[in-house]
Scaffold this motif. Structure first.
Motif, PDB file in Angstrom:
ATOM      1  N   GLU A 404       0.826  -1.199   0.000  1.00  0.00           N
ATOM      2  CA  GLU A 404       0.000   0.000   0.000  1.00  0.00           C
ATOM      3  C   GLU A 404       0.867   1.258   0.000  1.00  0.00           C
ATOM      4  O   GLU A 404       1.905   1.311   0.661  1.00  0.00           O
ATOM      5  N   ASP A 405       0.424   2.257  -0.728  1.00  0.00           N
ATOM      6  CA  ASP A 405       1.115   3.540  -0.771  1.00  0.00           C
ATOM      7  C   ASP A 405       0.988   4.214   0.590  1.00  0.00           C
ATOM      8  O   ASP A 405      -0.122   4.582   1.008  1.00  0.00           O
ATOM      9  N   THR A 407       1.848   7.112   1.599  1.00  0.00           N
ATOM     10  CA  THR A 407       1.490   8.530   1.609  1.00  0.00           C
ATOM     11  C   THR A 407      -0.020   8.731   1.627  1.00  0.00           C
ATOM     12  O   THR A 407      -0.495   9.801   2.007  1.00  0.00           O
ATOM     13  N   THR A 408      -0.780   7.741   1.192  1.00  0.00           N
ATOM     14  CA  THR A 408      -2.237   7.842   1.188  1.00  0.00           C
ATOM     15  C   THR A 408      -2.881   6.981   2.256  1.00  0.00           C
ATOM     16  O   THR A 408      -4.112   6.892   2.312  1.00  0.00           O
ATOM     17  N   ARG A 428       7.071   2.009   7.185  1.00  0.00           N
ATOM     18  CA  ARG A 428       8.024   2.480   6.173  1.00  0.00           C
ATOM     19  C   ARG A 428       9.347   1.725   6.280  1.00  0.00           C
ATOM     20  O   ARG A 428       9.971   1.406   5.261  1.00  0.00           O
ATOM     21  N   SER A 447       4.467   0.096  -5.072  1.00  0.00           N
ATOM     22  CA  SER A 447       3.408   0.661  -4.232  1.00  0.00           C
ATOM     23  C   SER A 447       2.176   0.936  -5.088  1.00  0.00           C
ATOM     24  O   SER A 447       2.294   1.427  -6.216  1.00  0.00           O
ATOM     25  N   VAL A 448       1.015   0.606  -4.579  1.00  0.00           N
ATOM     26  CA  VAL A 448      -0.248   0.778  -5.295  1.00  0.00           C
ATOM     27  C   VAL A 448      -1.198   1.572  -4.413  1.00  0.00           C
ATOM     28  O   VAL A 448      -0.997   1.668  -3.197  1.00  0.00           O
ATOM     29  N   PRO A 449      -2.263   2.172  -4.975  1.00  0.00           N
ATOM     30  CA  PRO A 449      -3.210   2.925  -4.149  1.00  0.00           C
ATOM     31  C   PRO A 449      -3.857   2.041  -3.094  1.00  0.00           C
ATOM     32  O   PRO A 449      -4.186   0.877  -3.328  1.00  0.00           O
ATOM     33  N   GLN A 509      13.241   5.684  -4.658  1.00  0.00           N
ATOM     34  CA  GLN A 509      11.953   5.212  -4.186  1.00  0.00           C
ATOM     35  C   GLN A 509      11.545   3.980  -4.981  1.00  0.00           C
ATOM     36  O   GLN A 509      12.051   3.719  -6.079  1.00  0.00           O
ATOM     37  N   THR A 510      10.620   3.220  -4.410  1.00  0.00           N
ATOM     38  CA  THR A 510      10.110   2.053  -5.101  1.00  0.00           C
ATOM     39  C   THR A 510       9.191   2.487  -6.241  1.00  0.00           C
ATOM     40  O   THR A 510       8.577   3.561  -6.172  1.00  0.00           O
ATOM     41  N   ALA A 512       5.973   3.111  -8.347  1.00  0.00           N
ATOM     42  CA  ALA A 512       4.629   3.402  -7.850  1.00  0.00           C
ATOM     43  C   ALA A 512       3.633   3.314  -8.988  1.00  0.00           C
ATOM     44  O   ALA A 512       3.900   3.764 -10.107  1.00  0.00           O
ATOM     45  N   ARG A 514      -0.048   4.646  -9.782  1.00  0.00           N
ATOM     46  CA  ARG A 514      -0.889   5.714  -9.262  1.00  0.00           C
ATOM     47  C   ARG A 514      -2.380   5.455  -9.434  1.00  0.00           C
ATOM     48  O   ARG A 514      -3.186   5.961  -8.649  1.00  0.00           O
TER      49      ARG A 514
END
Length: 601
Positions: A404-405, A407-408, A428, A447-449, A509-510, A512, A514
């Motif tokens: 999971e991302d 940041t969201t 993290r 990372s995915v939403p 970063q990995t 992503a 979006r």
């Protein structure tokens, strides 16, 4: 270039300590305590010079230059921090009579530029948020452009700062605020990133499973000339877990001092199997669980589309999560005690104030010790989870791991204590450990939403029901369900497979994805994932009957009930003196015959 057997370079970090030190010019041995003292003098010079430079540059014009990325001649600023600082004329100032080599100045400016460039994003966000802030209601208006979006946690922190300034100044500011107006300059960490220098300051070599670092250190707290900087040759052992790995380059470390002395934070480059994200046909999704660190599920792509057996794997933290919660509560209690004593000491008499300050110092020391222990437990938990998840993905044949991302991802709705506990988890750090461990076997972490991963059905993308409470999920239309974390893992793996051709790659970063695309994931009976391991020495009470285990994680599948006993259906009048105990049979007739006769009537 990717393909079977191809490799790709990747960097990783590790720590080590020196076990021997000698003077590079004379070859005479030097005590490690003396080396720690001399490194402390170096760190004091770097920290003082960096703090002076940051305080001098703490003004809006500095962040305007960094946001534009151009120098006075309208040339693009280089990525190297010390080169950009030299081009802009940002150099530290040292005390009179103190001589510092130019390579140490490179280290200072590189660390300062890294800090200021990180805060340049915060300055831009604060300016945009302060323009949309209403001091009467304390609400920030939603953004009108996508570029003005900031994470919700960052938004709450800035909103609190803007509200505090509004109460202090008695109204809204006339112009948008900058970062220099709502907070002070940051403190400089006591460390020396000697990787920004060249061979004149430090160099590193490898021989016989040992690293030899040659670095210039001062011989006194305030060196007055070049002669008071002498080279020291430090020797450290390479950790055992690096033996046998294809390491192509060893980089200069970052020097820090902890309670045990000098610590090297090293970096190295190694060759790992190259991963081809576009040719992925099987993915594993990792969902961050509120009960444990994570859970996973497998999704495969075949001729019939996406499929999954909806069998999940849940990480067992071996009680480390409970230990972390206890340490967190202890640290919060120590912080509250220290804050209360600080309030009392402000108005206390001088003799009482001295006693309270001594107690505050003890509480702060205990809190720092608890924080250090939490850091060690978090690291152990992260790498143990990474190894378990990587082994599960390797056994299943997955080429990509979807997470999971962060940041969201925001924890809410579970109460103040549980929300704070989940926010303090080392997610993290676990992602970094998972990316590092998985890259060693050629598996890519993306990372995915995260939105809707545990609330929507992987088959029809409709909201799931919660028949068994928070931790269960069920779709009556697709007839699939189970543990909500495993269902979320299926959704995450599906999003990784559907978006594998459109990843966003950023340096450091990995990859992503979006956009969350949808495709039905059918439930198949083929076994895609490995069988979870079971404890070998489980204590079993053989006097009790074995309980029939359900197959898989789907709680809605049909499980035949055991044959009913006659004593559950026939209740004749007990004889005199018997209060209805089932231990006393009223007839010698077998129970099976009674049950059969009842079924026939």
């Amino acid at each position: 270039m990717t393909g079977p057997g191809s490799t790709a370079p990747r960097q990783f970090a590790f720590t080590t300590r020196a076990h021997m030190a000698v003077d590079d010019a004379t070859g005479e041995p030097i005590g490690l305590d003396d080396v720690d003292t001399r490194v402390g003098w170096l760190l004091d010079l770097i920290t003082a010079a960096g703090a002076e430079l940051v305080s001098r540059l703490w003004q809006p014009a500095t962040f305007d230059v960094l946001a534009a990325g151009r120098d006075r001649q309208d040339r693009r600023l280089p990525a190297q921090g010390h080169v950009a600082a030299a081009r802009l004329g940002w150099t530290p100032i040292y005390p009179d009579g103190v001589y510092v080599p130019s390579r140490v100045t490179r280290v200072v400016t590189a660390q300062v530029m890294a800090t200021l460039r990180t805060l340049a994003y915060r300055d831009t966000a604060i300016t945009a948020l302060s323009a949309r802030f209403d001091p009467d209601t304390g609400v920030v208006a939603p953004p009108t452009e996508h570029s003005d979006y900031v994470p919700s946690g960052f938004l709450r922190g800035v909103r609190r700062q803007l509200a505090a300034r509004s109460r202090r100044d008695g109204g809204a500011p006339a112009v948008p605020l900058r970062i220099t107006e709502i907070q002070g300059p940051p403190r400089m960490a006591a460390m020396a990133r000697i990787s920004s220098a060249d061979r004149q300051l430090a160099q590193i070599t490898m021989a016989d499973r040992e690293l030899v670092l040659t670095v210039k250190l001062p011989t006194c707290p305030a060196p007055a000339g070049r002669a008071q900087w002498r080279s020291v040759r430090l020797t450290a052992t390479i950790p055992e877990h690096l033996h046998g790995r294809t390491i192509t380059d060893w980089h200069l470390p970052t020097l820090v001092l902890d309670h045990r002395g000098l610590l090297w934070r090293c970096a190295a480059t190694e060759l790992v199997p190259a991963a081809d994200l576009e040719s992925t046909t099987m993915a594993m999704g990792v969902d961050w669980s509120p009960t444990t660190l994570g859970a996973a599920a497998i999704v495969a792509e075949g001729s019939g589309g996406l499929s999954s057996d909806y069998r999940g794997w849940t990480y067992d933290d071996r009680g480390l999560g409970i230990k972390l919660a206890r340490l967190q509560a202890e640290g919060q209690l120590l912080h509250a005690k220290a804050a209360r004593l600080t309030q009392l000491s402000a108005t206390a008499p001088p003799e009482v104030r001295a006693e309270l300050e001594a107690k505050i110092a003890v509480l702060d020391a205990h809190r720092e010790a608890v924080g250090a222990k939490r850091g060690k437990v978090n690291r152990e938990l992260a790498f143990h989870f990474a190894r378990q998840a990587t082994d599960y993905a390797t056994a299943a044949g997955a080429q990509v791991i979807a997470v999971e991302d962060l940041t969201t991802l925001e924890t809410r709705g579970h109460g103040r204590v549980n929300n704070n506990r989940a926010a303090q988890s080392a997610r993290r750090q676990a992602v970094a450990a998972l990316a590092h461990t998985a890259a060693g076997v050629g598996i890519t972490v993306v990372s995915v939403p995260a939105r809707g991963s545990s609330a929507q059905c992987p088959g029809c993308d409709e909201p799931l029901s919660r028949p068994g409470g928070y931790h269960t999920a069920w779709c009556s239309r697709c007839r699939v369900g189970g543990n909500r974390d495993h269902v979320a893992g299926v959704n995450l793996a599906k999003r990784a497979l559907l978006g594998r051709n459109k990843p966003t790659r950023r340096r450091g970063q990995t990859p992503a994805i979006r956009v969350a695309e949808h495709a039905p994931v059918r439930r198949c009976r083929d076994k895609n994932g490995p069988t979870p391991s079971r404890p070998r020495h489980r204590r079993v009470r053989h006097s009790l009957p074995d309980v029939t285990q359900r197959l898989g994680v789907n709680p809605k599948q049909h499980v035949p009930a055991p044959q009913a006993s006659v004593w559950d259906t026939v209740k004749p009048t007990p004889p005199h003196g018997n209060a209805g105990s089932r231990d006393t049979r009223l007839s010698p007739t077998p129970a099976t015959q009674v049950a059969d006769s009842m079924r026939c009537t």
